[in-house]
Motif scaffolding. Structure first.
Motif, PDB file in Angstrom:
ATOM      1  N   MET A   3     -19.447  14.506  -5.425  1.00  0.00           N
ATOM      2  CA  MET A   3     -19.573  15.245  -3.951  1.00  0.00           C
ATOM      3  C   MET A   3     -19.250  16.700  -3.879  1.00  0.00           C
ATOM      4  SD  MET A   3     -17.070  13.895  -0.724  1.00  0.00           S
ATOM      5  CE  MET A   3     -16.885  12.266  -1.562  1.00  0.00           C
ATOM      6  N   PHE A   4     -18.509  16.973  -4.895  1.00  0.00           N
ATOM      7  CA  PHE A   4     -18.227  18.482  -4.880  1.00  0.00           C
ATOM      8  C   PHE A   4     -19.389  19.254  -5.071  1.00  0.00           C
ATOM      9  CE2 PHE A   4     -17.053  22.284  -7.468  1.00  0.00           C
ATOM     10  CZ  PHE A   4     -16.397  23.329  -6.242  1.00  0.00           C
ATOM     11  N   SER A   5     -20.147  18.964  -6.298  1.00  0.00           N
ATOM     12  CA  SER A   5     -21.462  19.513  -6.593  1.00  0.00           C
ATOM     13  C   SER A   5     -22.476  19.589  -5.477  1.00  0.00           C
ATOM     14  CB  SER A   5     -22.108  18.749  -7.684  1.00  0.00           C
ATOM     15  OG  SER A   5     -21.231  18.940  -8.979  1.00  0.00           O
ATOM     16  N   ALA A   6     -22.543  18.368  -4.685  1.00  0.00           N
ATOM     17  CA  ALA A   6     -23.271  18.322  -3.841  1.00  0.00           C
ATOM     18  C   ALA A   6     -23.100  19.237  -2.497  1.00  0.00           C
ATOM     19  CB  ALA A   6     -23.522  16.864  -2.729  1.00  0.00           C
ATOM     20  N   ARG A   7     -21.793  19.551  -2.061  1.00  0.00           N
ATOM     21  CA  ARG A   7     -21.383  20.731  -1.337  1.00  0.00           C
ATOM     22  C   ARG A   7     -21.705  22.127  -1.788  1.00  0.00           C
ATOM     23  NH1 ARG A   7     -15.982  18.712   0.977  1.00  0.00           N
ATOM     24  NH2 ARG A   7     -16.756  17.040   2.471  1.00  0.00           N
ATOM     25  N   LEU A   8     -21.332  22.222  -3.051  1.00  0.00           N
ATOM     26  CA  LEU A   8     -21.574  23.554  -3.681  1.00  0.00           C
ATOM     27  C   LEU A   8     -22.987  23.932  -3.626  1.00  0.00           C
ATOM     28  CD1 LEU A   8     -20.347  25.761  -5.193  1.00  0.00           C
ATOM     29  CD2 LEU A   8     -20.856  24.626  -7.349  1.00  0.00           C
ATOM     30  N   PHE A   9     -23.976  22.952  -3.903  1.00  0.00           N
ATOM     31  CA  PHE A   9     -25.304  23.183  -3.780  1.00  0.00           C
ATOM     32  C   PHE A   9     -25.918  23.379  -2.381  1.00  0.00           C
ATOM     33  CE2 PHE A   9     -25.410  22.614  -8.392  1.00  0.00           C
ATOM     34  CZ  PHE A   9     -26.285  23.396  -8.941  1.00  0.00           C
ATOM     35  N   THR A  10     -25.228  22.456  -1.412  1.00  0.00           N
ATOM     36  CA  THR A  10     -25.505  22.799   0.022  1.00  0.00           C
ATOM     37  C   THR A  10     -25.314  24.160   0.307  1.00  0.00           C
ATOM     38  OG1 THR A  10     -24.933  20.361   0.264  1.00  0.00           O
ATOM     39  CG2 THR A  10     -25.196  21.862   2.119  1.00  0.00           C
ATOM     40  N   TRP A  11     -24.264  24.739  -0.042  1.00  0.00           N
ATOM     41  CA  TRP A  11     -23.905  26.091   0.357  1.00  0.00           C
ATOM     42  C   TRP A  11     -24.790  26.936  -0.203  1.00  0.00           C
ATOM     43  CZ3 TRP A  11     -18.385  25.097  -1.455  1.00  0.00           C
ATOM     44  CH2 TRP A  11     -17.616  24.804  -0.304  1.00  0.00           C
ATOM     45  N   LEU A  12     -24.929  26.701  -1.563  1.00  0.00           N
ATOM     46  CA  LEU A  12     -26.079  27.620  -2.121  1.00  0.00           C
ATOM     47  C   LEU A  12     -27.350  27.615  -1.724  1.00  0.00           C
ATOM     48  CD1 LEU A  12     -26.496  29.616  -4.949  1.00  0.00           C
ATOM     49  CD2 LEU A  12     -26.904  27.438  -6.303  1.00  0.00           C
ATOM     50  N   GLN A  13     -27.869  26.687  -1.446  1.00  0.00           N
ATOM     51  CA  GLN A  13     -29.250  26.338  -0.727  1.00  0.00           C
ATOM     52  C   GLN A  13     -29.344  26.857   0.645  1.00  0.00           C
ATOM     53  OE1 GLN A  13     -30.953  22.389  -1.128  1.00  0.00           O
ATOM     54  NE2 GLN A  13     -31.209  22.505  -3.337  1.00  0.00           N
ATOM     55  N   ARG A  14     -28.330  27.060   1.248  1.00  0.00           N
ATOM     56  CA  ARG A  14     -28.207  27.844   2.627  1.00  0.00           C
ATOM     57  C   ARG A  14     -28.131  29.140   2.377  1.00  0.00           C
ATOM     58  NH1 ARG A  14     -23.174  25.474   5.039  1.00  0.00           N
ATOM     59  NH2 ARG A  14     -23.881  23.508   5.310  1.00  0.00           N
ATOM     60  N   ALA A  15     -27.954  29.874   1.029  1.00  0.00           N
ATOM     61  CA  ALA A  15     -27.908  31.372   1.124  1.00  0.00           C
ATOM     62  C   ALA A  15     -29.304  31.885   1.174  1.00  0.00           C
ATOM     63  CB  ALA A  15     -27.223  31.635  -0.366  1.00  0.00           C
ATOM     64  N   ASP A  16     -29.332  33.090   1.889  1.00  0.00           N
ATOM     65  CA  ASP A  16     -30.689  33.515   2.342  1.00  0.00           C
ATOM     66  C   ASP A  16     -31.356  34.000   0.991  1.00  0.00           C
ATOM     67  OD1 ASP A  16     -30.566  33.229   5.124  1.00  0.00           O
ATOM     68  OD2 ASP A  16     -29.536  35.087   5.017  1.00  0.00           O
ATOM     69  N   PHE A  17     -30.911  34.435  -0.105  1.00  0.00           N
ATOM     70  CA  PHE A  17     -31.432  34.862  -1.448  1.00  0.00           C
ATOM     71  C   PHE A  17     -31.991  33.817  -2.172  1.00  0.00           C
ATOM     72  CE2 PHE A  17     -27.604  33.825  -3.165  1.00  0.00           C
ATOM     73  CZ  PHE A  17     -27.648  33.360  -4.371  1.00  0.00           C
ATOM     74  N   TYR A  18     -31.329  32.624  -1.936  1.00  0.00           N
ATOM     75  CA  TYR A  18     -31.897  31.413  -2.765  1.00  0.00           C
ATOM     76  C   TYR A  18     -33.080  30.815  -1.963  1.00  0.00           C
ATOM     77  CZ  TYR A  18     -30.451  27.430  -5.782  1.00  0.00           C
ATOM     78  OH  TYR A  18     -30.694  26.590  -6.729  1.00  0.00           O
ATOM     79  N   ARG A  19     -32.811  30.562  -0.578  1.00  0.00           N
ATOM     80  CA  ARG A  19     -34.063  30.207   0.198  1.00  0.00           C
ATOM     81  C   ARG A  19     -35.349  30.991  -0.301  1.00  0.00           C
ATOM     82  NH1 ARG A  19     -33.181  31.225   5.501  1.00  0.00           N
ATOM     83  NH2 ARG A  19     -34.211  33.166   4.981  1.00  0.00           N
ATOM     84  N   ASP A  20     -35.050  32.233  -0.024  1.00  0.00           N
ATOM     85  CA  ASP A  20     -36.186  33.103  -0.130  1.00  0.00           C
ATOM     86  C   ASP A  20     -36.892  33.206  -1.499  1.00  0.00           C
ATOM     87  OD1 ASP A  20     -35.352  34.062   2.484  1.00  0.00           O
ATOM     88  OD2 ASP A  20     -34.642  35.965   1.815  1.00  0.00           O
ATOM     89  N   LEU A  21     -35.857  33.085  -2.509  1.00  0.00           N
ATOM     90  CA  LEU A  21     -36.608  33.025  -3.895  1.00  0.00           C
ATOM     91  C   LEU A  21     -37.402  31.517  -3.911  1.00  0.00           C
ATOM     92  CD1 LEU A  21     -35.459  31.479  -6.579  1.00  0.00           C
ATOM     93  CD2 LEU A  21     -33.422  32.805  -6.079  1.00  0.00           C
ATOM     94  N   HIS A  22     -36.726  30.557  -3.630  1.00  0.00           N
ATOM     95  CA  HIS A  22     -37.746  29.364  -3.592  1.00  0.00           C
ATOM     96  C   HIS A  22     -38.935  29.449  -2.838  1.00  0.00           C
ATOM     97  CE1 HIS A  22     -33.875  28.157  -5.700  1.00  0.00           C
ATOM     98  NE2 HIS A  22     -34.561  27.338  -6.467  1.00  0.00           N
ATOM     99  N   ASN A  23     -38.792  30.064  -1.641  1.00  0.00           N
ATOM    100  CA  ASN A  23     -39.797  30.055  -0.746  1.00  0.00           C
ATOM    101  C   ASN A  23     -41.036  30.933  -1.309  1.00  0.00           C
ATOM    102  OD1 ASN A  23     -40.939  29.211   1.687  1.00  0.00           O
ATOM    103  ND2 ASN A  23     -40.397  31.267   2.768  1.00  0.00           N
ATOM    104  N   GLU A  24     -40.581  31.853  -2.114  1.00  0.00           N
ATOM    105  CA  GLU A  24     -41.741  32.562  -2.879  1.00  0.00           C
ATOM    106  C   GLU A  24     -42.335  31.788  -4.148  1.00  0.00           C
ATOM    107  OE1 GLU A  24     -40.119  36.432  -3.956  1.00  0.00           O
ATOM    108  OE2 GLU A  24     -41.999  36.693  -5.082  1.00  0.00           O
ATOM    109  N   ALA A  25     -41.307  31.054  -4.433  1.00  0.00           N
ATOM    110  CA  ALA A  25     -42.093  30.152  -5.348  1.00  0.00           C
ATOM    111  C   ALA A  25     -42.975  29.175  -5.075  1.00  0.00           C
ATOM    112  CB  ALA A  25     -40.749  29.431  -6.259  1.00  0.00           C
ATOM    113  N   VAL A  26     -42.737  28.586  -4.012  1.00  0.00           N
ATOM    114  CA  VAL A  26     -43.777  27.490  -3.423  1.00  0.00           C
ATOM    115  C   VAL A  26     -44.925  28.064  -2.796  1.00  0.00           C
ATOM    116  CG1 VAL A  26     -41.696  25.813  -3.045  1.00  0.00           C
ATOM    117  CG2 VAL A  26     -42.393  27.106  -1.208  1.00  0.00           C
TER     118      VAL A  26
END
Ligand code: SAM
Length: 202
Positions: A3-26
């Protein structure tokens, strides 16, 4: 991971830089037009949601039920058509695109993991890998943040770099894949990269 990791990755995936770099990848792939996209080790589902908006029938697979529950909750909230299932890498149905973001580095044998992912790619399809590079260090993360990285959640880049520095998976492991061609796309000032590996139609 739990559960802790799921929370952590939910925060990380919400970060703009993280979303932007994955968007650029796809965006390295054309829009989907109903093609099948399988994201393995999906975590809370960012890649699957991004590509479902680009016209793919997206399915995210993760071995951790907490990750899948988090992905389903976010998809419901965002009215995403992406679907999620608990599962592993082996024995998945073949898809036009198979992706794995930050998965290889957590596997015991990344080379073997890559070969398993490759088996799920249809002939003529694409394997998309997103992994940090050797440039992913806390020092470089601090420099990028100090130079004015825009958006929310930028401090999570330090955490990501701390967790990943010194653990980059070299794209050279893809050389053992049969019948494919690869190009590399730098992301986030070279701290991460996309490996776009196309499978020949044979
Ligand atoms: C580092 S996280 C990355 C999550 C997401 N892809 C991202 O980039 O934010 C790795 C994920 O892979 C999952 N995972 C690890 N080994 C796996 C396996 N053999 N099959 C499916 N999922 C796996 C973990 O549960 C975790 O959610």
């Amino acid at each position: 991971m739990g559960m802790f990791s799921a929370r952590l990755f939910t925060w990380l995936q919400r970060a703009d830089f993280y979303r932007d770099l994955h968007n650029e990848a796809v965006e390295q792939l054309p829009v989907g037009d109903g093609a099948a996209w399988l994201d393995i080790g999906c975590g809370p589902g960012l890649v699957a949601r991004l590509v479902s908006r680009r016209g793919y029938q997206a399915v995210g697979i993760d071995s951790d039920p907490h990750m899948v529950r988090a992905a389903e909750a976010i998809a419901r909230r965002e009215r995403s058509s992406a679907r999620f299932m608990v599962g592993g890498m082996r024995g998945q149905p073949r898809a036009d695109v198979v992706s794995a973001a930050s998965l290889l580095a957590v596997l015991g044998d990344p080379g073997d993991g890559l070969r398993v992912l490759w088996e799920s790619v249809k002939p003529g399809g694409t394997l998309l890998v997103v992994e940090p590079t050797p440039e992913m260090t806390v020092r470089n993360a601090n420099a990028i943040i100090g130079n004015g990285l825009p958006g929310r959640g930028k401090n999570l880049l330090r955490l990501w770099a701390f967790a990943r520095q010194g653990r980059a998976v070299p794209p050279g492991i893809a050389a053992s894949l049969p019948a494919g061609s690869m190009h590399l796309v730098p992301l986030l000032n070279g701290l991460a990269q996309a490996w776009v590996i196309r499978k020949l139609c044979i």
